[in-house]
Design a protein around this motif. Sequence first.
Motif, PDB file in Angstrom:
ATOM      1  N   ALA A 226       0.818  -1.214   0.000  1.00 52.44           N
ATOM      2  CA  ALA A 226       0.000   0.000   0.000  1.00 52.44           C
ATOM      3  C   ALA A 226       0.851   1.263   0.000  1.00 52.44           C
ATOM      4  N   ARG A 227       1.974   1.237   0.687  1.00 49.89           N
ATOM      5  CA  ARG A 227       2.812   2.435   0.811  1.00 49.89           C
ATOM      6  C   ARG A 227       3.887   2.512  -0.258  1.00 49.89           C
ATOM      7  N   TRP A 228       4.436   1.372  -0.663  1.00 51.14           N
ATOM      8  CA  TRP A 228       5.617   1.384  -1.524  1.00 51.14           C
ATOM      9  C   TRP A 228       5.414   0.717  -2.881  1.00 51.14           C
ATOM     10  N   GLY A 229       4.296   0.036  -3.065  1.00 52.97           N
ATOM     11  CA  GLY A 229       4.072  -0.660  -4.325  1.00 52.97           C
ATOM     12  C   GLY A 229       3.769   0.292  -5.473  1.00 52.97           C
ATOM     13  N   SER A 230       3.938  -0.206  -6.684  1.00 54.48           N
ATOM     14  CA  SER A 230       3.604   0.588  -7.869  1.00 54.48           C
ATOM     15  C   SER A 230       2.086   0.601  -8.050  1.00 54.48           C
ATOM     16  N   PRO A 231       1.559   1.561  -8.809  1.00 51.76           N
ATOM     17  CA  PRO A 231       0.113   1.578  -9.067  1.00 51.76           C
ATOM     18  C   PRO A 231      -0.386   0.258  -9.652  1.00 51.76           C
ATOM     19  N   GLU A 232       0.387  -0.342 -10.539  1.00 56.13           N
ATOM     20  CA  GLU A 232      -0.030  -1.610 -11.137  1.00 56.13           C
ATOM     21  C   GLU A 232      -0.067  -2.720 -10.103  1.00 56.13           C
ATOM     22  N   GLN A 233       0.943  -2.765  -9.233  1.00 59.51           N
ATOM     23  CA  GLN A 233       0.964  -3.775  -8.181  1.00 59.51           C
ATOM     24  C   GLN A 233      -0.214  -3.605  -7.218  1.00 59.51           C
ATOM     25  N   ARG A 234      -0.492  -2.370  -6.853  1.00 58.49           N
ATOM     26  CA  ARG A 234      -1.602  -2.109  -5.936  1.00 58.49           C
ATOM     27  C   ARG A 234      -2.926  -2.541  -6.555  1.00 58.49           C
ATOM     28  N   SER A 235      -3.148  -2.168  -7.801  1.00 57.86           N
ATOM     29  CA  SER A 235      -4.406  -2.525  -8.453  1.00 57.86           C
ATOM     30  C   SER A 235      -4.565  -4.043  -8.581  1.00 57.86           C
ATOM     31  N   ARG A 236      -3.458  -4.708  -8.748  1.00 59.71           N
ATOM     32  CA  ARG A 236      -3.491  -6.158  -8.993  1.00 59.71           C
ATOM     33  C   ARG A 236      -3.761  -6.957  -7.731  1.00 59.71           C
TER      34      ARG A 236
ATOM     35  N   VAL B 154      10.701 -16.386  -7.005  1.00 59.86           N
ATOM     36  CA  VAL B 154       9.673 -15.355  -6.896  1.00 59.86           C
ATOM     37  C   VAL B 154       9.817 -14.398  -8.070  1.00 59.86           C
ATOM     38  N   SER B 155       8.727 -14.182  -8.772  1.00 62.26           N
ATOM     39  CA  SER B 155       8.756 -13.327  -9.951  1.00 62.26           C
ATOM     40  C   SER B 155       9.319 -11.953  -9.623  1.00 62.26           C
ATOM     41  N   ALA B 156      10.152 -11.434 -10.512  1.00 62.83           N
ATOM     42  CA  ALA B 156      10.798 -10.141 -10.277  1.00 62.83           C
ATOM     43  C   ALA B 156       9.790  -9.002 -10.189  1.00 62.83           C
ATOM     44  N   ASP B 157       8.600  -9.190 -10.770  1.00 60.55           N
ATOM     45  CA  ASP B 157       7.611  -8.109 -10.687  1.00 60.55           C
ATOM     46  C   ASP B 157       6.945  -8.055  -9.317  1.00 60.55           C
ATOM     47  N   ARG B 158       7.374  -8.935  -8.418  1.00 63.73           N
ATOM     48  CA  ARG B 158       6.872  -8.915  -7.046  1.00 63.73           C
ATOM     49  C   ARG B 158       7.842  -8.232  -6.084  1.00 63.73           C
TER      50      ARG B 158
END
Length: 390
Positions: A108-118, A229-233
């Motif tokens: 919630a604080r540090w994730g990207s907008p795409e990560q948060r939405s996902r 663990v996927s790098a996009d995580r």
Amino acid sequence: MTGRTPQGAPPGTAEATEVRDLLSLARELADKELSPLVDEFEARGSFPRDLLRTLGRVGLLGLPYPVEYGGGGQRYEVYLSVLETLASRWLAVAQSVNIHVLSCYPLARWGSPEQRSRWLPDMLGGDLLGANCISEPAAGSDVGAIACAARLDEAAGVYVVDGTKAWTSHAGVADYYNVFCRTGGEGVRGLSVLLAPADTPGVSPQRPERKMGVQSSPTASVVLDAARVSADRLIGRRGKGFLIAAGLFDRGRLGIASCAVGLAQAALEYATAYARHRRQFDRPITDFQGVAFLLADMSTEVAAARALVREAARALDEGQPDGVVTAMAARAKLFATDVAMRATTDAVQVLGAYGYVRDHPVERWMREAKLLQIIEGTNQIQRVVIARSL
């Protein structure tokens, strides 16, 4: 738990009405859903996953997070008031709420907008239950000593993670783990955070620890053996894991402090009710100063602990400097958990022999209070933090 509107919401405002309704809902759930089940689940050592889903559906697992992702958009002070209410009925459930809310913080604080939405909506709604993997067998409060390592396989687009995490709450029941690991360099500068699904091959929760109390909330080590663990995580920038951990510590200590206030309040209320009805020498034992003064001190200390917690929460909500919030959270955690230990011990004393048997909840509360003096940094560590801030 009092029914007072937290400071900052003037009586009669829409916000004050919303807060009152929220606290009323929390009290209703605590009385109707938590109280009837606590003895059974604690005796069996069973985790109340369905109950956590219920709390998620009514919005209690995402209170301090943005509405746009399914959160409650509430101030931290309000969230802590709800946590206190839950802890006064079932500490393990309040702890689970606190653990999960903290597990949402990195994204919630540090994730990207795409990560948060996902991922964030399912997390805040309780469909996904989380945990933080920070401590290790040789690294507790010294986060810079973390040895769990993650190597980036650029061709495959994954991090390969190896290490062992210790004292992980929700281990074995969580759907995801925030793994604090070393992606390069020494000390705190080389740490990063990976959001690892629990079903990742190579992620293996171990046998739950045999604890003194809080039996219905599992705590265990988590072994990561070439876990991919996927790098996009990767949450936040690589090498910025310590900043995320620092924010977690402040919020985690406030959560523990609120749980301690709730536990102490429960002990005070139970001991007072017992003392009013317990008669010796043809009068209630509250007529004796030895008991009456004990209860008076308990009441005063609980009120003082609550005030410290609320003050620190307001500092966090107002965006005061991190160093200020850190010291205030440490003071609140130190004092509130020591108060909980004294209050529950004194409650056992007020009940006498009856306080030592499981027919009354005070013996369980006494065992649970000890945990609160240890987790999220022992109270000796809190004194170090406070002393350094002076």
